[in-house]
Design a protein around this motif. Structure first.
Motif, PDB file in Angstrom:
ATOM      1  N   SER A 135       0.822  -1.221   0.000  1.00  0.00           N
ATOM      2  CA  SER A 135       0.000   0.000   0.000  1.00  0.00           C
ATOM      3  C   SER A 135       0.850   1.262   0.000  1.00  0.00           C
ATOM      4  CB  SER A 135      -0.970   0.047   1.181  1.00  0.00           C
ATOM      5  OG  SER A 135      -1.712   1.257   1.163  1.00  0.00           O
ATOM      6  N   GLN A 136       0.689   2.044  -1.039  1.00  0.00           N
ATOM      7  CA  GLN A 136       1.456   3.279  -1.192  1.00  0.00           C
ATOM      8  C   GLN A 136       0.855   4.448  -0.432  1.00  0.00           C
ATOM      9  OE1 GLN A 136      -0.625   1.954  -3.330  1.00  0.00           O
ATOM     10  NE2 GLN A 136      -1.435   3.403  -4.834  1.00  0.00           N
ATOM     11  N   ASN A 137      -0.312   4.253   0.204  1.00  0.00           N
ATOM     12  CA  ASN A 137      -0.942   5.377   0.905  1.00  0.00           C
ATOM     13  C   ASN A 137      -1.799   4.977   2.105  1.00  0.00           C
ATOM     14  OD1 ASN A 137      -3.277   4.358  -0.385  1.00  0.00           O
ATOM     15  ND2 ASN A 137      -3.030   5.787  -2.111  1.00  0.00           N
ATOM     16  N   GLY A 138      -2.094   3.708   2.281  1.00  0.00           N
ATOM     17  CA  GLY A 138      -2.962   3.283   3.369  1.00  0.00           C
ATOM     18  C   GLY A 138      -4.431   3.467   3.085  1.00  0.00           C
ATOM     19  N   PHE A 139      -4.794   3.924   1.886  1.00  0.00           N
ATOM     20  CA  PHE A 139      -6.193   4.132   1.514  1.00  0.00           C
ATOM     21  C   PHE A 139      -6.804   2.806   1.046  1.00  0.00           C
ATOM     22  CE2 PHE A 139      -5.045   8.662  -0.153  1.00  0.00           C
ATOM     23  CZ  PHE A 139      -4.735   9.060   1.135  1.00  0.00           C
TER      24      PHE A 139
END
Length: 553
Positions: A135-139
């Motif tokens: 995950s590059q953003n946790g979204f």
């Protein structure tokens, strides 16, 4: 409900499901990870997703998009689409044990079908790698929502064996290899190579003319790592798809950090774009605005963000340009606060909340202005810094998220037919501030979700301090050239006059004192000053300066 509909309309899937295979869930899935993990096994998950792939995007959808002037489609791709799935990951893809282009359960097969439909309509496709391992953003849109919004599951996760290997290398070996990228970053580059190679192998590059290498990397990504990743990904895309392929990269939610000459070469980096996503519905203080204030925010704050990049030593670069691949008509409702109620309604009643929601005429009139203002602002025709935009999303089921639904907006008239690419939206709809003054400030159309509170309005985000937004546009007027300018308030005009008078009096007193000390007296006529001329000139200068002020100034 989706499965039931598919079973009755497609005989080939009629016997795919039983109640035992799809028992109710205690918690609803919130991302691709928890969705696929909810099924008893991956085969059932594949059959379920096939129904979605088969029926959600239709041939008629593509024809309708083209008929309204759409020229490009952005298609989000999961990093698992070609089978790069680790043993401990629940994702499902096209084939067991690797890439299988011919399997009927392949997301890639449906992607190729979409590309073919776009080829038939004369449209271009710009896919993007929407998710990344770790995950590059946790979204939720990264495939796996995290406990926190962060990039560090992607850019900092280090395998133990790799760390040991790095420690055992000599300094000379490290220098020859260059910086070692984290495992998930390396895996993402490998996936990009697989996907772009498949595009070329399947001869899709006549339609796929652009590619986004990673969607929305979070603001805390390691700058050195993300730039290394972008540089390598750029080479992969242009090597595999073609040397003129457009490449777009995420701005990490701060376009200003790229104003250091990054990708500025006008030959090498021609056809590259810094991508920004602009929404007003994710923060309480931007949701809690009147209709006119929402449009003013587009014209002021959002437009400032448009022209915030890309520069090299203060000059616009001839390399990387600006693009906006996500914006929508939503303005007053938080998706994150709506989803739980939506899912609870499905669980309790079997029907999604507000499935048949109807928008009032007054709300649709505002949405039309809001959409047109964004089209004008994000094109940034006058400074010439933006090269286009994409609306998110093309279609949404039900009515609770109607403002995200492009095709519904077209049908209901609150999304206009797009002008020809050679015609600027501003030439058709007027300037953003023209649209602001056409907007009714009718608070009754605002349906704020959740309801604002003192706590939500004072915590998080950046307070709105733009004078045009705060005044609902009342501090604007047109000057003699027909341009909108900030109109100084009465108190400001009085302050300017007072300063001018004090400046003149101060100058006279200074000269008189100087003359008294020199000769014992002074006569105004003896002074080499034309006070009347200078005062008039000074006041004219003040007036001109005020007329030319932007809101920020």
């Amino acid at each position: 409900d989706t499965a039931d509909t598919a079973d009755t309309t497609n005989p080939s899937t009629a016997n795919n499901y039983t109640g035992a295979e799809c028992p109710p869930l205690s918690n609803y899935p919130e991302d691709e990870w928890t969705l696929t993990a909810a099924f008893q096994d991956k085969e059932i998950a594949k059959r379920y997703l096939d129904i979605h792939y088969e029926y959600f995007v239709t041939r008629q959808d593509i024809a309708d998009l083209k008929a309204n002037g759409v020229t490009h489609l952005r298609v989000p791709l999961g990093h698992w689409i070609l089978g790069d799935v680790a043993e401990d990951e629940p994702y499902v893809s096209g084939g067991e044990g690797g890439i299988d282009m011919n399997t009927t359960t392949s997301g890639w097969r449906y992607f190729k079908r979409l590309v073919q439909w776009c080829r038939e309509e004369g449209m271009q496709v710009w896919p993007d790698l929407h998710t990344a391992p770790g995950s590059q953003n946790g979204f939720d849109n990264s495939g796996h929502v995290g406990k926190n919004k962060t990039c560090h599951g992607w850019d900092q996760e280090q395998a133990q064996e790799q760390q040991q290997q790095s420690e055992s290398e000599s300094e000379s070996q490290k220098d020859s290899m260059g910086p070692q990228l984290p495992p998930n970053v390396q895996r993402t580059l490998r996936i990009l190579d697989q996907i772009t190679s498949a595009i070329a192998q399947d001869q899709l590059n006549d339609v796929i003319t652009g590619f986004g290498v990673l969607n929305e990397p979070f603001s805390d990504c390691n700058t050195s790592i993300i730039r290394q990743f972008y540089n390598i990904a750029f080479d992969i895309v242009r090597t595999n798809i073609g040397p003129s392929t457009n490449v777009y990269i995420g701005d990490m939610f701060d376009s200003g950090r790229w104003n250091d000459g990054f990708w500025a070469d006008d030959v090498i980096h021609n056809g590259t774009f810094l991508d920004s996503h602009i929404y007003q519905s994710f923060e309480a203080h931007t949701r809690d605005l009147s209709p006119k204030q929402h449009v003013a925010l587009v014209c002021q704050r959002d437009h400032i963000d448009v022209v915030d990049c890309c520069y090299d030593e203060g000059r616009l670069t001839k390399g990387i340009q600006r693009i906006f691949t996500e914006w929508s008509a939503t303005f007053d409702q938080s998706v994150g606060d709506q989803v739980p109620a939506l899912m609870e309604g499905i669980a309790e009643n079997g029907v999604a909340e507000e499935w048949d929601r109807v928008l009032s005429k007054e709300r649709k009139d505002f949405l039309r202005n809001f959409v047109e203002a964004q089209m004008v602002s994000y094109e940034a025709v006058e400074p010439g810094e933006s090269r286009g935009w994409f609306y998110w999303n093309f279609k949404v089921e039900g009515g609770i998220f109607a403002e995200w639904d492009f095709l519904r907006g077209v049908r209901e008239g609150w999304i206009p037919k797009f002008p020809d690419r050679s015609v600027a939206s501003q030439d058709v709809f007027g300037s953003c501030l023209d649209i602001l003054f056409q907007t009714s400030d009718d608070w009754s159309i605002v349906e704020e979700i959740p309801a604002p509170s003192e706590e939500t309005l004072t915590t998080g985000g950046y307070p709105i301090d733009d004078d045009v937004v705060l005044s609902h546009g009342k501090n604007l007027r047109k000057n003699g050239n027909g341009q909108w300018v900030v109109k100084p308030s009465k108190s400001f005009e009085a302050q300017v006059l007072l300063v001018a008078i004090l400046a003149v009096v101060g100058a006279v007193v200074f000269v008189l004192k100087k003359g008294w000390k020199k000769r014992g007296y002074a006569v105004i006529n003896d002074l080499d000053l034309d006070l009347g001329f200078n005062v008039t000139k000074g006041m004219k200068h003040v007036e001109t300066s005020v007329e030319s002020l932007s809101s920020e100034e």
